[in-house]
Design a protein around this motif. Structure first.
Motif, short mmCIF file in Angstrom:
data_model
loop_
_atom_site.label_atom_id
_atom_site.label_comp_id
_atom_site.label_asym_id
_atom_site.label_seq_id
_atom_site.Cartn_x
_atom_site.Cartn_y
_atom_site.Cartn_z
N ARG A 97 0.83 -1.20 0.00
CA ARG A 97 0.00 0.00 0.00
C ARG A 97 0.87 1.26 0.00
NH1 ARG A 97 -5.01 -1.24 2.79
NH2 ARG A 97 -5.33 0.99 3.05
N PRO A 98 1.19 1.80 -1.17
CA PRO A 98 1.89 3.09 -1.20
C PRO A 98 0.98 4.20 -0.69
CG PRO A 98 2.00 1.95 -3.32
CD PRO A 98 0.95 1.27 -2.51
N CYS A 99 1.52 5.06 0.13
CA CYS A 99 0.79 6.22 0.63
C CYS A 99 1.59 7.45 0.23
CB CYS A 99 0.60 6.13 2.14
SG CYS A 99 -0.44 4.73 2.62
N VAL A 100 1.18 8.08 -0.88
CA VAL A 100 1.95 9.15 -1.50
C VAL A 100 1.05 10.37 -1.66
CG1 VAL A 100 3.33 9.81 -3.50
CG2 VAL A 100 3.29 7.41 -2.75
N SER A 101 1.54 11.52 -1.20
CA SER A 101 0.75 12.75 -1.26
C SER A 101 0.43 13.15 -2.69
CB SER A 101 1.52 13.89 -0.59
OG SER A 101 1.77 13.64 0.77
N LEU A 102 -0.75 13.74 -2.86
CA LEU A 102 -1.14 14.36 -4.12
C LEU A 102 -1.20 15.87 -3.93
CD1 LEU A 102 -4.01 12.02 -5.39
CD2 LEU A 102 -1.91 12.53 -6.63
N PRO A 103 -0.72 16.64 -4.91
CA PRO A 103 -0.77 18.09 -4.76
C PRO A 103 -2.20 18.60 -4.76
CG PRO A 103 -0.13 17.48 -7.00
CD PRO A 103 -0.14 16.22 -6.19
N GLY A 104 -2.44 19.68 -4.04
CA GLY A 104 -3.75 20.31 -4.06
C GLY A 104 -4.74 19.79 -3.04
N LEU A 105 -4.44 18.66 -2.39
CA LEU A 105 -5.35 18.13 -1.39
C LEU A 105 -5.08 18.76 -0.03
CD1 LEU A 105 -5.68 14.29 -2.04
CD2 LEU A 105 -7.22 16.12 -2.69
N VAL A 299 0.65 8.37 -16.62
CA VAL A 299 -0.60 8.47 -15.87
C VAL A 299 -0.36 9.12 -14.51
CG1 VAL A 299 -2.49 7.17 -14.80
CG2 VAL A 299 -1.62 6.48 -17.05
N ASN A 300 0.73 8.75 -13.86
CA ASN A 300 1.05 9.33 -12.56
C ASN A 300 1.27 10.84 -12.68
OD1 ASN A 300 1.75 9.00 -9.68
ND2 ASN A 300 3.77 9.69 -10.35
N GLN A 301 2.01 11.27 -13.70
CA GLN A 301 2.24 12.70 -13.90
C GLN A 301 0.94 13.42 -14.21
OE1 GLN A 301 5.12 13.66 -16.96
NE2 GLN A 301 4.50 15.81 -17.04
N ALA A 302 0.12 12.83 -15.08
CA ALA A 302 -1.16 13.45 -15.43
C ALA A 302 -2.06 13.59 -14.20
CB ALA A 302 -1.86 12.62 -16.50
N LEU A 303 -2.08 12.58 -13.37
CA LEU A 303 -2.90 12.61 -12.17
C LEU A 303 -2.44 13.73 -11.24
CD1 LEU A 303 -5.22 10.99 -10.78
CD2 LEU A 303 -3.45 9.72 -9.58
N ARG A 304 -1.16 13.86 -11.05
CA ARG A 304 -0.64 14.92 -10.19
C ARG A 304 -0.95 16.30 -10.76
NH1 ARG A 304 2.41 13.16 -6.13
NH2 ARG A 304 3.34 15.22 -5.83
N GLU A 305 -0.86 16.44 -12.06
CA GLU A 305 -1.18 17.73 -12.67
C GLU A 305 -2.65 18.07 -12.51
OE1 GLU A 305 0.12 17.73 -16.72
OE2 GLU A 305 2.26 17.59 -16.22
N GLY A 310 -6.89 21.24 -9.89
CA GLY A 310 -8.11 21.20 -9.09
C GLY A 310 -9.39 21.54 -9.80
N ASP A 311 -9.38 21.59 -11.14
CA ASP A 311 -10.56 22.03 -11.89
C ASP A 311 -11.55 20.92 -12.22
OD1 ASP A 311 -9.47 24.59 -11.96
OD2 ASP A 311 -8.40 24.19 -13.84
#
Length: 343
Positions: A97-105, A299-305, A310-311
C-alpha cells in the motif's frame, strides 16, 4: 502483444470506478484483453450463488494479473471476505500500500511517500476461531510462521532494493506477544542482515502509530503482520487524503491482484459521484508490474497535474465533476502528455 488481464469490477461503486479506470488506461495506448468476471458479494449470496465463483481464481491463475474493484463484505456475520478468500486461495502473501501525497489536497502533511507492506495470509486473519456457547467465550489464534514472516520481510527488502528505497521499519508487539510477534521480529532481523545497504529498525506497534501521526516523513518502507499492517495502512492513507486516493496491490510468487482498497459504498452506487483515483493509482502499479513504465509514469504525472490544478476533481476532494468527467479529463491529459513526448 496485448496484456491479458482478469477484470473484476466488483459491486457497489465498483463498476463505476472500474469504467473510469479503463478509460484512463485506454488513453495510454497500451493494448489489454480483459477477461471480465463478476463478483457481487452479498447480492450473490442472496441469490444462492457463491460469493467467489471458481472461475475467478481460475482466470487469475491463467492470466497471472487482475484488476479488481471493491466488493461488499458483511460485518459481524455471513461469509468470509472475498478479498481474504482470494489472498488465501492464490497465496497472495504481500499486500503493498503506497501512501503518497497528491498536490492540491487539504491534508495534514505534504510530501508523504511511504509504503506499508502487510503480511496477507496468516496472523489473526487466518480465521482460526472457536466459540464456547455455554460460557460465551470467543478465541482467535494469531498464527505466525517462520516461512510467512520470512517471505513478507524479504519481499519488502527486495522491493526497497529494486526501487531505490533507503530504509525498512518492522512494526511488532514483541514486548507483549513474545512468541508470535517475537518470531516475526526475530525473522525480520535475520532477513535484514542480507541487505546491508538498507537501513533497518523496528518499532512497537502502538509507538509506530504515534510516530506516523507525528513524524510520517521520517519513514520509508514499513512491514508488519496482517492485523497490524491492515491498521497501519489505513492510518497512513489518512495522512495523504484517505482511502479514496490510495492504491493497493496483492502479490504472490506467481500472481498479482491490483485493487482499490476502499469499500464498495453502496449508499452512493449508481450516482456517478465516486472518486476513481484509488483504482487508477492501483492501475499505475499494474502498469509498472507489466513493465509498461512509460505509461505508468505518464498516468502518474497526469494525475498529479490534474490534482494540482483542481478544476476537474470529484466532490469528495473538493470538486464538482462526476466520476466519468474526472476520468475523461485525466485521459485527455494522458493523451496530451504522450503526444508531447513523441513530438
Amino acid at each position: 502483444m496485448a496484456h491479458r488481464v482478469t477484470l473484476l469490477p466488483g459491486d457497489g461503486i465498483g463498476p463505476e470506478v472500474t469504467a473510469a479506470t479503463l478509460r484512463v488506461l485506454e488513453a495510454t495506448g497500451i493494448d489489454f484483453e480483459w477477461d471480465r468476471h463478476e463478483i457481487i458479494g452479498i447480492s450473490a449470496v442472496e441469490d444462492q450463488r457463491p460469493e467467489l465463483p471458481d472461475d475467478v481464481p481460475e482466470s487469475i491463475r491463467e492470466h497471472k494479473v487482475a484488476l479488481k474493484g471493491p466488493i461488499t463484505t458483511p460485518v459481524g456475520e455471513g461469509f468470509t471476505s472475498v478479498n481474504v478468500q482470494l489472498r488465501q486461495r492464490l497465496d497472495l502473501y504481500a499486500n503493498v500500500r503506497p501512501c503518497v501525497s497528491l498536490p492540491g489536497l487539504d491534508t495534514p502533511y505534504e510530501d508523504i511517500n511511504l509504503i506499508i507492506f502487510r503480511e496477507n495470509t496468516e496472523g489473526l486473519y487466518a480465521g482460526i476461531e472457536t466459540y464456547d456457547e455455554r460460557l460465551e467465550i470467543a478465541d482467535s489464534i494469531a498464527r505466525i510462521t517462520r516461512r510467512g514472516s520470512e517471505r513478507i520481510v524479504d519481499f519488502c527488502f527486495r522491493y526497497a532494493e529494486k526501487n531505490g528505497r533507503n530504509a525498512v521499519t518492522l512494526a511488532h508487539k514483541a514486548n507483549i506477544l513474545k512468541k508470535s510477534s517475537g518470531l516475526f521480529l526475530q525473522v525480520g532481523r535475520e532477513v535484514a542482515e542480507r541487505y546491508p545497504d538498507i537501513a533497518f529498525n523496528d518499532r512497537i506497534i502502538d509507538n509506530m502509530c504515534m510516530q506516523l501521526v507525528m513524524y510520517p516523513q521520517e519513514y520509508d518502507c514499513i512491514v508488519s503482520t496482517n492485523l497490524f499492517g491492515d491498521i497501519l495502512s489505513d492510518l497512513a492513507a489518512g495522512l495523504v487524503g484517505g482511502l479514496g486516493v490510495t492504491a493497493g496491490a496483492n502479490f504472490g510468487d506467481d500472481y498479482a491482484v491490483f485493487e482499490a482498497v476502499h469499500g464498495s459504498a453502496p449508499d452512493i452506487a449508481g450516482q456517478g459521484i465516486a472518486n476513481p483515483t484509488a483504482l487508477i493509482r492501483s492501475a499505475v502499479m499494474m502498469l509498472r508490474h507489466l513493465d509498461e513504465v512509460e505509461a505508468a509514469n505518464t498516468v502518474n504525472q497526469a494525475l498529479r497535474e490534474v490534482y494540482a490544478e483542481g478544476d476537474a476533481l470529484t466532490a469528495d476532494v473538493g470538486g464538482s465533476s462526476s466520476t466519468m468527467e474526472f476520468a475523461e479529463h485525466l485521459a485527455a491529459r494522458v493523451e496530451k502528455l504522450l503526444a508531447t513526448s513523441t513530438a
